[in-house]
Design an enzyme around this catalytic site. Structure first.
Site, PDB file in Angstrom:
ATOM      1  N   LYS A 111       0.845  -1.197   0.000  1.00 15.04           N
ATOM      2  CA  LYS A 111       0.000   0.000   0.000  1.00 15.04           C
ATOM      3  C   LYS A 111       0.882   1.249   0.000  1.00 15.04           C
ATOM      4  O   LYS A 111       1.937   1.278   0.625  1.00 15.04           O
ATOM      5  CB  LYS A 111      -0.915  -0.010   1.227  1.00 15.04           C
ATOM      6  CG  LYS A 111      -2.002  -1.067   1.114  1.00 15.04           C
ATOM      7  CD  LYS A 111      -2.953  -1.040   2.278  1.00 15.04           C
ATOM      8  CE  LYS A 111      -3.799   0.182   2.365  1.00 15.04           C
ATOM      9  NZ  LYS A 111      -4.913   0.285   1.439  1.00 15.04           N
ATOM     10  N   SER A 112       0.409   2.278  -0.651  1.00 13.82           N
ATOM     11  CA  SER A 112       1.197   3.504  -0.781  1.00 13.82           C
ATOM     12  C   SER A 112       1.476   4.158   0.566  1.00 13.82           C
ATOM     13  O   SER A 112       2.520   4.784   0.752  1.00 13.82           O
ATOM     14  CB  SER A 112       0.505   4.490  -1.727  1.00 13.82           C
ATOM     15  OG  SER A 112      -0.766   4.834  -1.237  1.00 13.82           O
ATOM     16  N   THR A 113       0.578   4.021   1.533  1.00 17.24           N
ATOM     17  CA  THR A 113       0.793   4.609   2.858  1.00 17.24           C
ATOM     18  C   THR A 113       2.106   4.108   3.464  1.00 17.24           C
ATOM     19  O   THR A 113       2.873   4.885   4.027  1.00 17.24           O
ATOM     20  CB  THR A 113      -0.389   4.264   3.787  1.00 17.24           C
ATOM     21  OG1 THR A 113      -1.576   4.822   3.222  1.00 17.24           O
ATOM     22  CG2 THR A 113      -0.180   4.816   5.192  1.00 17.24           C
ATOM     23  N   TYR A 114       2.363   2.822   3.338  1.00 15.69           N
ATOM     24  CA  TYR A 114       3.609   2.254   3.870  1.00 15.69           C
ATOM     25  C   TYR A 114       4.791   2.524   2.940  1.00 15.69           C
ATOM     26  O   TYR A 114       5.895   2.831   3.395  1.00 15.69           O
ATOM     27  CB  TYR A 114       3.458   0.758   4.141  1.00 15.69           C
ATOM     28  CG  TYR A 114       2.712   0.488   5.424  1.00 15.69           C
ATOM     29  CD1 TYR A 114       3.282   0.796   6.648  1.00 15.69           C
ATOM     30  CD2 TYR A 114       1.439  -0.056   5.420  1.00 15.69           C
ATOM     31  CE1 TYR A 114       2.600   0.572   7.839  1.00 15.69           C
ATOM     32  CE2 TYR A 114       0.751  -0.290   6.602  1.00 15.69           C
ATOM     33  CZ  TYR A 114       1.337   0.028   7.803  1.00 15.69           C
ATOM     34  OH  TYR A 114       0.670  -0.192   8.979  1.00 15.69           O
ATOM     35  N   ALA A 115       4.580   2.404   1.643  1.00 14.36           N
ATOM     36  CA  ALA A 115       5.669   2.636   0.684  1.00 14.36           C
ATOM     37  C   ALA A 115       6.255   4.037   0.861  1.00 14.36           C
ATOM     38  O   ALA A 115       7.471   4.225   0.776  1.00 14.36           O
ATOM     39  CB  ALA A 115       5.167   2.445  -0.741  1.00 14.36           C
ATOM     40  N   ARG A 116       5.415   5.020   1.140  1.00 13.13           N
ATOM     41  CA  ARG A 116       5.875   6.403   1.299  1.00 13.13           C
ATOM     42  C   ARG A 116       6.649   6.614   2.602  1.00 13.13           C
ATOM     43  O   ARG A 116       7.246   7.661   2.809  1.00 13.13           O
ATOM     44  CB  ARG A 116       4.689   7.350   1.223  1.00 13.13           C
ATOM     45  CG  ARG A 116       4.096   7.359  -0.167  1.00 13.13           C
ATOM     46  CD  ARG A 116       2.762   8.042  -0.235  1.00 13.13           C
ATOM     47  NE  ARG A 116       2.136   7.707  -1.502  1.00 13.13           N
ATOM     48  CZ  ARG A 116       1.353   8.508  -2.171  1.00 13.13           C
ATOM     49  NH1 ARG A 116       1.081   9.707  -1.700  1.00 13.13           N
ATOM     50  NH2 ARG A 116       0.831   8.118  -3.301  1.00 13.13           N
ATOM     51  N   THR A 135       2.017 -15.329   4.187  1.00  8.11           N
ATOM     52  CA  THR A 135       3.109 -14.727   4.943  1.00  8.11           C
ATOM     53  C   THR A 135       3.500 -13.425   4.273  1.00  8.11           C
ATOM     54  O   THR A 135       3.614 -13.349   3.053  1.00  8.11           O
ATOM     55  CB  THR A 135       4.309 -15.696   5.026  1.00  8.11           C
ATOM     56  OG1 THR A 135       3.887 -16.867   5.747  1.00  8.11           O
ATOM     57  CG2 THR A 135       5.482 -15.062   5.740  1.00  8.11           C
ATOM     58  N   GLU A 137       6.199 -10.144   4.100  1.00  6.37           N
ATOM     59  CA  GLU A 137       7.571  -9.738   4.385  1.00  6.37           C
ATOM     60  C   GLU A 137       7.649  -8.216   4.328  1.00  6.37           C
ATOM     61  O   GLU A 137       7.315  -7.626   3.302  1.00  6.37           O
ATOM     62  CB  GLU A 137       8.530 -10.348   3.358  1.00  6.37           C
ATOM     63  CG  GLU A 137       8.505 -11.863   3.313  1.00  6.37           C
ATOM     64  CD  GLU A 137       7.492 -12.463   2.341  1.00  6.37           C
ATOM     65  OE1 GLU A 137       6.971 -11.733   1.471  1.00  6.37           O
ATOM     66  OE2 GLU A 137       7.208 -13.656   2.461  1.00  6.37           O
ATOM     67  N   GLN A 180      -0.831 -23.315   4.946  1.00  6.15           N
ATOM     68  CA  GLN A 180      -0.082 -22.715   6.053  1.00  6.15           C
ATOM     69  C   GLN A 180      -0.959 -21.819   6.900  1.00  6.15           C
ATOM     70  O   GLN A 180      -1.846 -21.150   6.401  1.00  6.15           O
ATOM     71  CB  GLN A 180       1.142 -21.954   5.534  1.00  6.15           C
ATOM     72  CG  GLN A 180       0.827 -20.693   4.782  1.00  6.15           C
ATOM     73  CD  GLN A 180       2.070 -20.074   4.140  1.00  6.15           C
ATOM     74  OE1 GLN A 180       3.108 -20.691   4.000  1.00  6.15           O
ATOM     75  NE2 GLN A 180       1.943 -18.828   3.736  1.00  6.15           N
TER      76      GLN A 180
END
Length: 188
Positions: A111-116, A135, A137, A180
């Site tokens: 998501k862009s929120t985290y990428a930024r 899973t 990462e 899993q």
């Protein structure tokens, strides 16, 4: 092969139990205020992170070897927030359990929120006939500690459907990550 819309996702959930639990729409806030969005979007599904994390550590001076992985390379954390150290790495899992139909391939993007914020989400494809918790990462590429929030959106799944069944699915070949649950470490 074509990307599938929100209408198709809802149908596949109803017919095949493809995503469980499933949010019909996009959730942007809860009783505590705003959240990183999750649920059905126009052409995908935004997954949530479960409150189970495995944080890489070098306290044992281990070498990361995918063929001979040592579990003491991680510190386990159960929490609604995970602080990823600078230039470090964390494993987590989706809250959602997936059952991917035989004609479907699923790709995941961060998501862009985290990428930024310099947090990269890497997830391998969900192959035809695969099922389980995915899973996740997380890599913190920034020079600062970074937060990941459990029970909120972290990545978007995109679904592609073929006009024919694949010859050999993940289930057919006995894939090692089939079914899993929890955060799953590398298997040789």
């Amino acid at each position: 092969m074509s990307i599938k819309s929100d209408k198709w996702i809802r149908r596949m959930v109803a017919e095949h139990g493809m995503i469980e639990p499933f949010e019909e729409g996009q959730i942007r806030k809860n009783g505590n205020g705003p959240v990183v969005s999750y649920g059905t979007s126009s052409y995908g599904y935004d997954v949530r992170c479960a409150p189970e994390f495995k944080i890489f550590t070098n306290i044992n001076s281990a070498i990361v070897d995918p063929k001979h992985f040592k579990t003491d390379s991680f510190v386990d954390l159960k929490s609604d927030v995970c602080i990823i150290p600078p230039n470090s790495f964390v494993l987590a899992r989706t809250i959602e359990y997936f059952r991917i139909p035989r004609r479907v391939l699923t790709i995941c993007l961060g998501k862009s929120t985290y990428a930024r914020c310099g947090i990269i989400v890497n997830v391998t494809p969900l192959e035809p006939d695969w099922e389980g918790h995915q899973t996740l990462e997380f890599s913190n590429t920034s020079p600062l500690p970074a937060k990941v929030y459990a029970n909120e959106g972290v990545a978007q799944m995109l679904f592609f459907e073929s006009d024919e069944d694949c010859e050999t699915s993940y289930l057919d070949r006995g894939g090692k990550y089939q079914g899993q649950t929890g955060v799953t470490l590398p298997k040789a």
